[in-house]
Design a protein around this motif. Structure first.
Motif, PDB file in Angstrom:
ATOM      1  N   HIS A 104       0.820  -4.845   0.461  1.00 24.19           N
ATOM      2  CA  HIS A 104       1.429  -3.826   1.316  1.00 24.19           C
ATOM      3  C   HIS A 104       0.643  -3.806   2.618  1.00 24.19           C
ATOM      4  O   HIS A 104      -0.565  -3.538   2.622  1.00 24.19           O
ATOM      5  CB  HIS A 104       1.363  -2.446   0.634  1.00 24.19           C
ATOM      6  CG  HIS A 104       1.870  -1.333   1.505  1.00 24.19           C
ATOM      7  ND1 HIS A 104       3.083  -0.709   1.272  1.00 24.19           N
ATOM      8  CD2 HIS A 104       1.344  -0.727   2.605  1.00 24.19           C
ATOM      9  CE1 HIS A 104       3.267   0.236   2.195  1.00 24.19           C
ATOM     10  NE2 HIS A 104       2.226   0.228   3.015  1.00 24.19           N
TER      11      HIS A 104
ATOM     12  N   CYS B  32      -3.490  -3.244  -0.328  1.00 21.45           N
ATOM     13  CA  CYS B  32      -2.793  -2.348   0.587  1.00 21.45           C
ATOM     14  C   CYS B  32      -3.700  -2.174   1.798  1.00 21.45           C
ATOM     15  O   CYS B  32      -4.832  -1.708   1.654  1.00 21.45           O
ATOM     16  CB  CYS B  32      -2.530  -0.992  -0.064  1.00 21.45           C
ATOM     17  SG  CYS B  32      -1.582  -1.066  -1.593  1.00 21.45           S
TER      18      CYS B  32
ATOM     19  N   ASN C 161      -7.249  -0.633  -1.527  1.00 18.68           N
ATOM     20  CA  ASN C 161      -6.389   0.116  -0.607  1.00 18.68           C
ATOM     21  C   ASN C 161      -7.239   0.525   0.584  1.00 18.68           C
ATOM     22  O   ASN C 161      -8.187   1.302   0.438  1.00 18.68           O
ATOM     23  CB  ASN C 161      -5.801   1.359  -1.278  1.00 18.68           C
ATOM     24  CG  ASN C 161      -5.040   2.222  -0.278  1.00 18.68           C
ATOM     25  OD1 ASN C 161      -4.217   1.730   0.482  1.00 18.68           O
ATOM     26  ND2 ASN C 161      -5.326   3.509  -0.262  1.00 18.68           N
TER      27      ASN C 161
END
Length: 304
Positions: free
Chosen positions: A127, A101, A76
């Motif tokens: 994402h 992400c 992330n």
């Protein structure tokens, strides 16, 4: 404690740490921790600078990236970063990466060709968001044969998705479109045609009004779609008698013949909580052939 020595029969803390989540910390400190945690499987970097940035912040961040283990399964990244820098690291993790992400990716110039091509055989969830998102997505050539869920959050008014996602038509099951991705009829038709195994679709109505969502056409069809969630933040200002005919007009053409597995539509306000239905949430349930005669109600429950 992480640097300390223990008996040969015990694991040192740095050897059993698998996930590192960082919020508002110095890149230099994180780099020292990364040097010790060579067995990490997940790394989350959430960093926000004020208007006055340390003079060496970019160099320190690049140094930190060089020490992130390349056998990650989860990454992330939520911090300003040049696409070239992130792409170079992602290529090193390509064999193991499963969940990505990435936010606030910047593009000052088009990256070099070697950085545009990569294969991610294990990547299942992606994402992405950022002001330059669709700039670099149009340029990359990523192979993602296992992609299941895709979330895109940035301004987009195109009629079809970037070519990088054209090869995931057989695997993609969940698609989430952010507030600034305008799902116009042409793009909706493209999605339904390109992703035959898609089961869940979530999107925004643009400016938040129910009347701002495109009307589903009579000629679209999808045999696998099971859930559709529409974020209409302005729906909370509408009363039931006003919303009902508008909802039937927008979604009425969805029929059992063309969408055999789609029986329920959720119209909700994501700003309250994407998983929580409130008394401002409209639930449409098909009771006949199409949604023109759907049962419409308000509901308070959890929506997963």
């Amino acid at each position: 404690m992480m640097k300390g020595q223990v008996s040969s029969s015990e694991l040192r803390p740095r050897e059993w740490i698998r996930f590192l989540c960082v919020r508002r910390s110095s890149a230099q400190i994180v780099t020292e921790i990364l040097r010790l945690c060579c067995n990490l499987k997940g790394f989350s970097w959430n960093h926000y600078y004020t208007d006055i940035k340390p003079p060496d912040w970019e160099a320190a961040q690049d140094e930190m990236i060089r020490h992130i283990p390349t056998n990650l399964r989860f990454l992330n990244w939520n911090g300003a970063i040049q696409f070239n820098t992130l792409a170079e690291f992602l290529r090193k993790t390509s064999a193991s990466l499963q969940i990505l992400c990435a936010c606030r990716i910047q593009v000052n110039k088009l990256p070099q060709q070697p950085l545009l091509r990569a294969s991610y055989p294990s990547l299942t969830h992606v994402h992405l968001e950022g002001t330059s998102l669709f700039v670099w997505l149009e340029a990359v050539n990523w192979e993602m044969p296992s992609l299941i869920e895709l979330n895109l959050f940035e301004l987009y008014v195109g009629q079809g998705f970037p070519k990088v996602f054209r090869t995931v038509g057989k695997t993609l099951r969940v698609l989430r479109l952010g507030r600034y991705v305008r799902l116009m009829p042409e793009l909706l038709s493209h999605i339904l045609d390109a992703y035959a195994n898609l089961e869940e679709l979530y999107y925004h109505t643009g400016y938040g009004g129910v009347d701002d969502t495109p009307r589903w056409a009579f000629d679209v069809t999808h045999m696998k779609m099971q859930k559709v969630g529409i974020d209409a933040s302005m729906a909370k200002s509408m009363d039931f008698s006003e919303a009902s005919p508008m909802l039937r007009d927008r979604f009425g053409p969805i029929s059992k013949t063309r969408f055999p597995l789609l029986d329920t539509l959720i119209i909700y306000d994501i700003s309250i909580g994407s998983l929580v239905l409130t008394n401002h949430t409209f639930v449409m349930r098909r009771v006949a052939e199409d949604f023109y005669s759907a049962e419409i109600s308000w509901m308070t429950a959890y929506f997963k």
